[in-house]
Design a protein around this motif. Structure first.
Motif, PDB file in Angstrom:
ATOM      1  N   ASN A 163       0.769  -1.252   0.000  1.00 54.66           N
ATOM      2  CA  ASN A 163       0.000   0.000   0.000  1.00 54.66           C
ATOM      3  C   ASN A 163       0.799   1.301   0.000  1.00 54.66           C
ATOM      4  OD1 ASN A 163      -2.711  -1.222   0.132  1.00 54.66           O
ATOM      5  ND2 ASN A 163      -1.966  -2.012   2.097  1.00 54.66           N
ATOM      6  N   VAL A 164       2.103   1.191   0.272  1.00 53.81           N
ATOM      7  CA  VAL A 164       2.893   2.427   0.338  1.00 53.81           C
ATOM      8  C   VAL A 164       3.964   2.390  -0.749  1.00 53.81           C
ATOM      9  CG1 VAL A 164       4.325   3.917   1.801  1.00 53.81           C
ATOM     10  CG2 VAL A 164       2.498   2.537   2.820  1.00 53.81           C
ATOM     11  N   ALA A 165       3.693   3.083  -1.865  1.00 53.22           N
ATOM     12  CA  ALA A 165       4.623   3.049  -2.998  1.00 53.22           C
ATOM     13  C   ALA A 165       6.009   3.567  -2.602  1.00 53.22           C
ATOM     14  CB  ALA A 165       4.059   3.885  -4.152  1.00 53.22           C
ATOM     15  N   TYR A 166       6.008   4.564  -1.723  1.00 55.35           N
ATOM     16  CA  TYR A 166       7.275   5.192  -1.315  1.00 55.35           C
ATOM     17  C   TYR A 166       8.204   4.155  -0.676  1.00 55.35           C
ATOM     18  CZ  TYR A 166      10.444   8.715   0.615  1.00 55.35           C
ATOM     19  OH  TYR A 166      11.548   9.468   0.917  1.00 55.35           O
ATOM     20  N   TYR A 167       7.652   3.373   0.256  1.00 57.78           N
ATOM     21  CA  TYR A 167       8.483   2.390   0.958  1.00 57.78           C
ATOM     22  C   TYR A 167       8.764   1.179   0.075  1.00 57.78           C
ATOM     23  CZ  TYR A 167      10.690   0.177   4.966  1.00 57.78           C
ATOM     24  OH  TYR A 167      11.619  -0.394   5.801  1.00 57.78           O
ATOM     25  N   ARG A 168       7.800   0.856  -0.790  1.00 58.20           N
ATOM     26  CA  ARG A 168       8.013  -0.272  -1.720  1.00 58.20           C
ATOM     27  C   ARG A 168       9.261  -0.012  -2.556  1.00 58.20           C
ATOM     28  NH1 ARG A 168       3.771   0.077  -5.642  1.00 58.20           N
ATOM     29  NH2 ARG A 168       2.447  -0.198  -3.828  1.00 58.20           N
ATOM     30  N   LYS A 169       9.405   1.233  -2.975  1.00 55.73           N
ATOM     31  CA  LYS A 169      10.566   1.578  -3.791  1.00 55.73           C
ATOM     32  C   LYS A 169      11.853   1.426  -2.967  1.00 55.73           C
ATOM     33  CE  LYS A 169      12.520   5.056  -6.860  1.00 55.73           C
ATOM     34  NZ  LYS A 169      13.867   4.993  -6.274  1.00 55.73           N
ATOM     35  N   LEU A 170      11.811   1.869  -1.701  1.00 60.39           N
ATOM     36  CA  LEU A 170      12.990   1.725  -0.837  1.00 60.39           C
ATOM     37  C   LEU A 170      13.367   0.254  -0.693  1.00 60.39           C
ATOM     38  CD1 LEU A 170      12.367   4.230   2.146  1.00 60.39           C
ATOM     39  CD2 LEU A 170      13.765   4.584   0.110  1.00 60.39           C
ATOM     40  N   MET A 171      12.348  -0.609  -0.538  1.00 63.69           N
ATOM     41  CA  MET A 171      12.608  -2.051  -0.395  1.00 63.69           C
ATOM     42  C   MET A 171      13.143  -2.628  -1.703  1.00 63.69           C
ATOM     43  SD  MET A 171       9.471  -3.408   2.040  1.00 63.69           S
ATOM     44  CE  MET A 171       9.832  -5.141   1.769  1.00 63.69           C
ATOM     45  N   ASP A 172      12.526  -2.234  -2.800  1.00 66.57           N
ATOM     46  CA  ASP A 172      12.978  -2.728  -4.106  1.00 66.57           C
ATOM     47  C   ASP A 172      14.428  -2.311  -4.355  1.00 66.57           C
ATOM     48  OD1 ASP A 172      10.541  -3.876  -4.537  1.00 66.57           O
ATOM     49  OD2 ASP A 172       9.774  -2.292  -5.877  1.00 66.57           O
ATOM     50  N   ASP A 173      14.728  -1.047  -4.027  1.00 67.33           N
ATOM     51  CA  ASP A 173      16.103  -0.555  -4.224  1.00 67.33           C
ATOM     52  C   ASP A 173      17.103  -1.361  -3.403  1.00 67.33           C
ATOM     53  OD1 ASP A 173      15.083   1.328  -5.900  1.00 67.33           O
ATOM     54  OD2 ASP A 173      15.312   3.038  -4.522  1.00 67.33           O
ATOM     55  N   LYS A 174      16.638  -1.834  -2.243  1.00 66.62           N
ATOM     56  CA  LYS A 174      17.539  -2.578  -1.363  1.00 66.62           C
ATOM     57  C   LYS A 174      17.500  -4.074  -1.691  1.00 66.62           C
ATOM     58  CE  LYS A 174      19.214  -1.931   3.298  1.00 66.62           C
ATOM     59  NZ  LYS A 174      19.125  -2.824   4.434  1.00 66.62           N
ATOM     60  N   GLY A 175      16.617  -4.435  -2.584  1.00 65.63           N
ATOM     61  CA  GLY A 175      16.495  -5.844  -2.972  1.00 65.63           C
ATOM     62  C   GLY A 175      15.844  -6.709  -1.913  1.00 65.63           C
ATOM     63  N   VAL A 176      14.926  -6.133  -1.124  1.00 66.68           N
ATOM     64  CA  VAL A 176      14.233  -6.911  -0.102  1.00 66.68           C
ATOM     65  C   VAL A 176      12.783  -7.112  -0.530  1.00 66.68           C
ATOM     66  CG1 VAL A 176      13.807  -7.133   2.369  1.00 66.68           C
ATOM     67  CG2 VAL A 176      15.518  -5.494   1.551  1.00 66.68           C
ATOM     68  N   ALA A 177      12.331  -8.343  -0.471  1.00 66.29           N
ATOM     69  CA  ALA A 177      10.935  -8.638  -0.783  1.00 66.29           C
ATOM     70  C   ALA A 177      10.206  -8.858   0.539  1.00 66.29           C
ATOM     71  CB  ALA A 177      10.851  -9.887  -1.646  1.00 66.29           C
ATOM     72  N   PRO A 178       8.883  -8.638   0.559  1.00 68.95           N
ATOM     73  CA  PRO A 178       8.128  -8.840   1.803  1.00 68.95           C
ATOM     74  C   PRO A 178       8.350 -10.239   2.386  1.00 68.95           C
ATOM     75  CG  PRO A 178       6.710  -7.896   0.100  1.00 68.95           C
ATOM     76  CD  PRO A 178       8.024  -8.173  -0.550  1.00 68.95           C
ATOM     77  N   GLU A 179       8.473 -11.243   1.530  1.00 66.36           N
ATOM     78  CA  GLU A 179       8.650 -12.629   2.021  1.00 66.36           C
ATOM     79  C   GLU A 179       9.972 -12.823   2.753  1.00 66.36           C
ATOM     80  OE1 GLU A 179       6.979 -11.325  -0.916  1.00 66.36           O
ATOM     81  OE2 GLU A 179       8.494 -12.460  -2.052  1.00 66.36           O
ATOM     82  N   ASP A 180      10.912 -11.880   2.545  1.00 67.40           N
ATOM     83  CA  ASP A 180      12.211 -12.017   3.207  1.00 67.40           C
ATOM     84  C   ASP A 180      12.143 -11.696   4.697  1.00 67.40           C
ATOM     85  OD1 ASP A 180      13.255 -12.603   0.737  1.00 67.40           O
ATOM     86  OD2 ASP A 180      13.919 -10.537   0.336  1.00 67.40           O
ATOM     87  N   VAL A 181      11.031 -11.072   5.106  1.00 67.70           N
ATOM     88  CA  VAL A 181      10.931 -10.667   6.513  1.00 67.70           C
ATOM     89  C   VAL A 181       9.909 -11.551   7.218  1.00 67.70           C
ATOM     90  CG1 VAL A 181      10.503  -8.748   8.084  1.00 67.70           C
ATOM     91  CG2 VAL A 181      11.536  -8.317   5.844  1.00 67.70           C
ATOM     92  N   LYS A 182      10.431 -12.562   7.924  1.00 63.12           N
ATOM     93  CA  LYS A 182       9.549 -13.523   8.584  1.00 63.12           C
ATOM     94  C   LYS A 182       9.575 -13.376  10.093  1.00 63.12           C
ATOM     95  CE  LYS A 182       9.631 -17.056   4.971  1.00 63.12           C
ATOM     96  NZ  LYS A 182      10.614 -16.423   4.039  1.00 63.12           N
ATOM     97  N   SER A 183      10.661 -12.760  10.612  1.00 63.48           N
ATOM     98  CA  SER A 183      10.782 -12.630  12.068  1.00 63.48           C
ATOM     99  C   SER A 183      11.591 -11.384  12.397  1.00 63.48           C
ATOM    100  CB  SER A 183      11.512 -13.855  12.634  1.00 63.48           C
ATOM    101  OG  SER A 183      12.874 -13.794  12.264  1.00 63.48           O
ATOM    102  N   THR A 184      11.681 -11.088  13.686  1.00 65.74           N
ATOM    103  CA  THR A 184      12.388  -9.871  14.106  1.00 65.74           C
ATOM    104  C   THR A 184      13.863  -9.909  13.695  1.00 65.74           C
ATOM    105  OG1 THR A 184      12.745 -10.862  16.280  1.00 65.74           O
ATOM    106  CG2 THR A 184      10.865  -9.389  16.051  1.00 65.74           C
TER     107      THR A 184
END
Lengths: 145, 434
Positions: free
Chosen positions: B37-58
């Motif tokens: 839902n947040v294009a701004y942060y999606r771009k930051l994640m994409d730039d860093k090469g992190v996908a949502p599935e990469d974050v499973k725990s703290t």
């Protein structure tokens, strides 16, 4: 009808006034009249000197905030009530006095007064019409005999 | 004997393993929500090469990019809103900081959870539904008033929504209605204390606890307030970006603030490298909101310096504890609860025709912050009359007041009188001992 006055911004700290006066003294500038307006934080030192232009440049070069402006130099009778009369005339003409300071002239029976009002031009004509004498610049600036 | 009470004991006393399981689940959901839902942060994640599935725990938290105040400014006003306007019901904003204004959004549920966080703080300070809670934080855009007000309602206390100011009336209410819990900034509490003395109202007070936050204060100041008002003073911490007060709160032990970590994951990082530091090490505090839906910031750098510890607390809470704030990583000053950046003052000076050479002197007199702005005078601003110079000072003071919402004493100084070190002016002299 007017005379040049130096105004110098002086922070309200000990030694500041001495510094300004010493700077002028060292350059051989002679003071003719002086007044200080002060608040709790700063003061405005107002000076009538023999060479206002040179004094201005010297203080400027020494890093002071200084300006030259014109004020009215009056010669009034050295008698009780005479200044009240002059200022009363201004008040009748709805002219405000920004500041006024007096100094005793060398010899004679007249006191010299430096006057700054909300409207110096109007004040000059009001006072002239009343017969108040203006001191010629040369008389103030000339060194005492 | 101190009665230990909790607003939500099942959470506040939860074992670390249970808490971590909750955090892991909420974090991965939150990252998916933000990415979607947040294009701004999606771009930051994409730039860093992190996908949502990469974050499973703290443990995966450190893969995520940081957000800073600059991001908030770039994305102003709606760029970080993560829900449709349809679901957003409230805006709060940081204290009037032009160019750096932050607006935060809330859904009804966000407000609900925020209120619960504040309720935990009130109960930790001894509050119950039999208490009278006087909220003298500002109401409106500032989060202080609405936050504690919401918390007090959750607890079921009788809530006095006083907002700030009009101290004599505050004290009158305090005496007449027998207020037991006072919520305000520590400097205002100290000021109330002074005024109570002047009014000779000390004997009429029924105060037992205070919840004081939104600015840094010392242990000495705490003892001073406690003695003057006859109460136990508790710290509370929060920031608009994350929700407001109640991100963390102090218990009866008064040795640090428990973070509501079922809502906010706290990390300490090295401000220079961004490296995550272990418990007990001093660094920059970073928060990740894991329940907030409208304005969910991930890894938001607070610029506040402190230490996190996870040790058992005598109050029985297991929530991770943060120390008293130890400083800032930027030049932001907090003066009487108001965020002030020297750059804002510079903007006002320049727009008023002053030079950008100035000095800010911050002090604490009688437990209240003072701000003096020393600015160098230039020949073209100078006048031979006091009136015109004072007008200059007054105009500047009024502009600063409307820009910062804070009274500042303006002092005109001689040119080049403001100390410079290595050619650069020393902008801020903070004389407060915190």
């Amino acid at each position: 009808m007017t005379i040049e006055q130096l105004s110098v911004f002086v922070e309200n700290k000990s030694g500041k006034l001495v510094q300004v006066l010493k700077t002028l003294g060292d350059a051989g500038i002679d003071l003719r009249a002086m007044s200080i307006a002060d608040t709790s934080d700063f003061g405005i030192l107002r000076l009538i000197v023999d060479e206002p232009g040179r004094a201005h440049d010297i203080l400027r070069a020494a890093g002071y905030v200084v300006i030259l402006n014109n004020v009215l130099p009056l010669a009034i009778d050295d008698a009780p009530g005479s200044l009240a009369g002059v200022l009363g005339a201004l008040s009748e003409a709805a002219i405000g006095v920004e500041y006024v300071y007096a100094f005793v002239a060398h010899g004679g029976n007249r006191a010299h007064v430096i006057l700054r009002t909300t409207d110096d031009k109007l004040a000059a004509s009001v006072l002239k019409a009343r017969g108040v004498a203006f001191v010629p610049a040369g008389e103030i600036l000339r060194a005492p005999q | 004997m101190i009665l230990q009470r909790y607003y939500q004991p099942e959470i506040e006393r939860m074992s670390y393993d249970e808490m971590k399981a909750i955090q892991d689940g909420r974090l991965s959901e939150q990252v998916a929500h933000v990415y979607k839902n947040v294009a701004y942060y999606r771009k930051l994640m994409d730039d860093k090469g992190v996908a949502p599935e990469d974050v499973k725990s703290t443990e995966d938290l450190r893969k995520l990019p940081f957000l800073t105040k600059d991001d908030l400014r770039d994305a102003y006003p709606y760029g970080l809103l993560a829900v449709p306007l349809h679901d957003a019901v409230r805006i709060q904003s940081t204290s009037g900081t032009t160019g750096r204004r932050v607006v935060a959004f809330y859904t009804q549920e966000d407000i609900n959870l925020w209120s619960e966080c504040c309720a935990r703080a009130i109960v930790a300070a001894g509050g119950t539904s039999d208490d009278v809670v006087q909220v003298c934080y500002g109401y409106g855009l500032f989060t202080g008033g609405p936050g504690l007000d919401g918390g007090s309602h959750k607890v079921g206390s009788l809530t006095l929504p006083m907002s700030s100011g009009n101290t004599e009336r505050q004290i009158q209410f305090m005496c007449d209605l027998e207020t037991t819990i006072l919520c305000c900034t520590p400097s205002y509490a100290a000021y109330i204390g002074e005024t109570v003395d002047e009014m000779g109202a000390r004997d009429k007070l029924k105060l037992k606890a205070g919840i004081f936050g939104a600015e840094a204060w010392s242990e000495e100041m705490r003892r001073g307030i406690e003695a003057k008002l006859g109460l136990k003073a508790h710290d509370i911490y929060g920031l608009t970006e994350i929700s407001g007060p109640g991100v963390s709160f102090e218990c009866c032990e008064q040795t640090g603030l428990h973070v509501n970590e079922d809502h906010f994951i706290a990390e300490i990082i090295d401000p220079a490298t961004g490296e995550v530091l272990p418990y007990g090490e001093k660094g920059e505090l970073v928060f990740t909101s894991i329940t907030k839906k409208a304005f969910p910031l991930l890894r938001y750098r607070t610029r506040d310096i402190c230490v996190l510890t996870r040790e058992s607390c005598s109050c029985g809470r297991t929530l991770v504890k943060m120390s008293r704030l130890m400083g800032r990583t930027d030049d932001m000053l907090i003066i009487r609860g108001v965020n002030v950046f020297p750059s804002q003052i510079e903007t006002v000076l320049i727009s008023s025709g002053f030079q950008a050479n100035y000095q800010l002197i911050v002090d604490r007199v009688n437990f209240s912050d003072t701000l003096e702005v020393r600015v160098e005078l230039t020949p073209d601003m100078f006048s031979d009359t006091v009136r015109k110079l004072e007008d200059r000072g007054r105009e500047l003071r009024d502009k600063l007041k409307s820009m910062l919402g804070l009274y500042a004493k303006v002092t005109l100084a001689e040119p080049k009188s403001i100390a410079r070190s290595e050619g650069k002016a020393v902008r801020v002299i903070d004389k407060r001992k915190i």
